[in-house]
Design a protein around this motif. Structure first.
Motif, PDB file in Angstrom:
ATOM      1  N   THR A   4       0.827  -1.211   0.000  1.00 30.30           N
ATOM      2  CA  THR A   4       0.000   0.000   0.000  1.00 30.30           C
ATOM      3  C   THR A   4       0.862   1.263   0.000  1.00 30.30           C
ATOM      4  O   THR A   4       0.526   2.252  -0.644  1.00 30.30           O
ATOM      5  CB  THR A   4      -0.931   0.016   1.223  1.00 30.30           C
ATOM      6  N   SER A 163      -6.313  -2.267   1.397  1.00 31.00           N
ATOM      7  CA  SER A 163      -6.821  -0.887   1.507  1.00 31.00           C
ATOM      8  C   SER A 163      -5.769   0.089   1.011  1.00 31.00           C
ATOM      9  O   SER A 163      -4.589  -0.241   0.914  1.00 31.00           O
ATOM     10  CB  SER A 163      -7.177  -0.585   2.959  1.00 31.00           C
ATOM     11  N   ASN A 164      -6.190   1.288   0.701  1.00 33.02           N
ATOM     12  CA  ASN A 164      -5.273   2.325   0.244  1.00 33.02           C
ATOM     13  C   ASN A 164      -4.481   2.880   1.422  1.00 33.02           C
ATOM     14  O   ASN A 164      -4.890   2.794   2.575  1.00 33.02           O
ATOM     15  CB  ASN A 164      -6.034   3.456  -0.458  1.00 33.02           C
ATOM     16  N   ASP A 166      -3.330   5.314   4.002  1.00 32.10           N
ATOM     17  CA  ASP A 166      -4.040   6.396   4.676  1.00 32.10           C
ATOM     18  C   ASP A 166      -3.024   7.397   5.227  1.00 32.10           C
ATOM     19  O   ASP A 166      -2.482   7.218   6.307  1.00 32.10           O
ATOM     20  CB  ASP A 166      -4.896   5.826   5.816  1.00 32.10           C
TER      21      ASP A 166
END
Length: 447
Positions: A4, A163-164, A166
């Protein structure tokens, strides 16, 4: 380096169109400058690969392996054609068009953040390996990494829902640099401090063991008395005798050692010479004491400079590996040898060494000294007329660090050795000089 994080970097890197500079700056670290004040650094250490953003600095070591030559030739001043992120893999590909090649040519830098198999590989348009940071043979892995061999892809892994990232990737890269630098700084600082403490403690022991004038005078008088006793009793000493028992001039019993290899008729002269030596040593012992004390102060100043260093580069400058290895080859007897930007820089640790460095310096060498402060003389060995400002500042900082432990602004004068006139010992007068303003920060200022 997580997938990520690499994906966030990929999105940011895709906005750039050119690579200004590409080079290796440490054993496993590659620098890419994209035309900004800060550069991207790819740390390809096995099991600990990562990326960070930091100001560009001159490497402390020059790398001239085939990989380094081709990396510079292919990527420096190149155009970025595209950036790829291999799906679900921690592999970043930067496709470039070298400046000196035809328009249809392409060189790809493939950066593999794959744990203990981390690597940096240059490949051509047909996916043949040009060079790699690490070569891997068939007995090490099914995936051979050698020049001329086709680069095989890594077998795909099962897809995962990811997930991306953050956060701000730029800030993360800068913070990562701070984390890495602090960890590295603490480790190197401990190592360098131990090296200098060993030298400091050895000098301290020599200083403690140093005889004082009174003891040496008593020793000289003792040898003188023995010599006179031997002359008065020479006829009583038997050949090949190891000890001679007699009485001194006060009537007390005394045993005199007969040194091996000294004939009977030379025994008195032998002890008179010992007395002469002890008396001479007593007369000049203060010089040896001053030299040892100056060396001790020199090492204390290095330790303080190590404690105050803000970056690993500063520590490598203070206690360089290359300097120590070169010193052994050159059998350096006077001062400390440092290497800055490929130049030899000599630093005197006391007045005697300062004087000797002045004698050994060539006419066009650069001489440096902190104005109005008794301390280390610095000699830069060079025949060139123009030296870089960074070299002069680094040498000037050494001059200040090893001359005083007090923080503040200092003026360091420098000129050619031929313009320095020795007055007495290491005291000099000099002409046609320039001045550097060097700030020495104390620990309280740095914090």
């Amino acid at each position: 380096m997580t997938y990520t994080q690499l994906k966030a970097l990929f999105n940011w890197l895709s906005t750039y169109k050119h690579i200004k500079k590409a080079r290796r700056v440490r054993n496993n670290i590659i620098e890419l400058n994209l035309g900004e004040k800060e550069s991207l650094f790819f740390d390809m250490t096995r099991g600990g690969s990562t990326i960070y953003l930091a100001p560009s600095k001159r490497p402390t070591q020059e790398f001239n392996a085939p990989f380094d030559t081709l990396l510079h030739q292919s990527l420096s001043q190149s155009k970025i054609l595209s950036v790829e992120l291999v799906s679900n893999e921690r592999i970043l590909r930067i496709n470039t068009q070298p400046k000196s090649r035809y328009k249809d040519s392409q060189v790809t830098l493939q950066l593999e953040f794959t744990g203990r198999h981390a690597n940096a590989i240059l490949v051509d348009k047909q996916e043949h390996i040009i060079e790699a940071l690490r070569h891997i043979d068939s007995h090490q892995s099914y995936r051979v990494i050698r020049p001329g061999v086709r680069l095989e892809p890594i077998p795909p892994r099962p897809q995962k829902e990811l997930s991306n990232f953050d956060g701000d990737i730029i800030q993360w890269l800068r913070d990562n640099y701070k984390r890495i630098s602090k960890r590295e700084l603490d480790s190197i600082r401990k190592q360098k401090r131990q090296q200098i403490e060993k030298k400091r403690n050895k000098t301290l022991q020599l200083l403690k063991k140093l005889s004082n004038e009174q003891m040496l005078e008593q020793e000289a008088n003792g040898f003188l008395e023995i010599g006179n006793i031997i002359l008065a009793n020479l006829h009583k000493i038997k050949p090949y005798e190891k000890e001679f028992k007699t009485v001194n001039f006060e009537g007390k019993e005394i045993t005199i050692s007969i040194p091996k290899g000294v004939v009977k008729n030379r025994l008195g002269e032998y002890y008179f010479n010992l007395a002469k030596r002890s008396r001479s040593k007593a007369k000049h012992i203060y010089i040896e004491r001053e030299n040892l004390q100056a060396k001790l102060n020199f090492y204390e100043n290095i330790i303080q400079a190590i404690d105050e260093a803000k970056e690993p580069y500063d520590l490598e400058l203070l206690v360089p590996k290359r300097g120590r290895s070169k010193r052994k080859k050159e059998k350096l007897r006077y001062g400390e040898l440092y290497w800055i930007d490929g130049y030899k820089v000599y630093v005197g640790r006391n007045s005697r060494e300062n004087q000797k460095l002045l004698e050994l310096a060539r006419s066009n060498d650069i001489w440096m000294h902190v104005r109005d402060i008794p301390g280390s003389h610095v000699i830069i060995r060079t025949d060139k007329q123009n030296l870089s400002q960074s070299l002069l500042i680094s040498a000037g900082k050494l001059c200040v660090d090893f001359s005083t432990s007090n923080s503040g602004n200092y003026s360091v004068d420098y000129t050619r050795r031929k313009f320095v006139k020795v007055q007495e010992g290491s005291k000099v007068e000099y002409d046609k000089y320039k001045t550097l303003n060097i700030l020495k920060e104390g620990i309280e200022i740095r914090e």
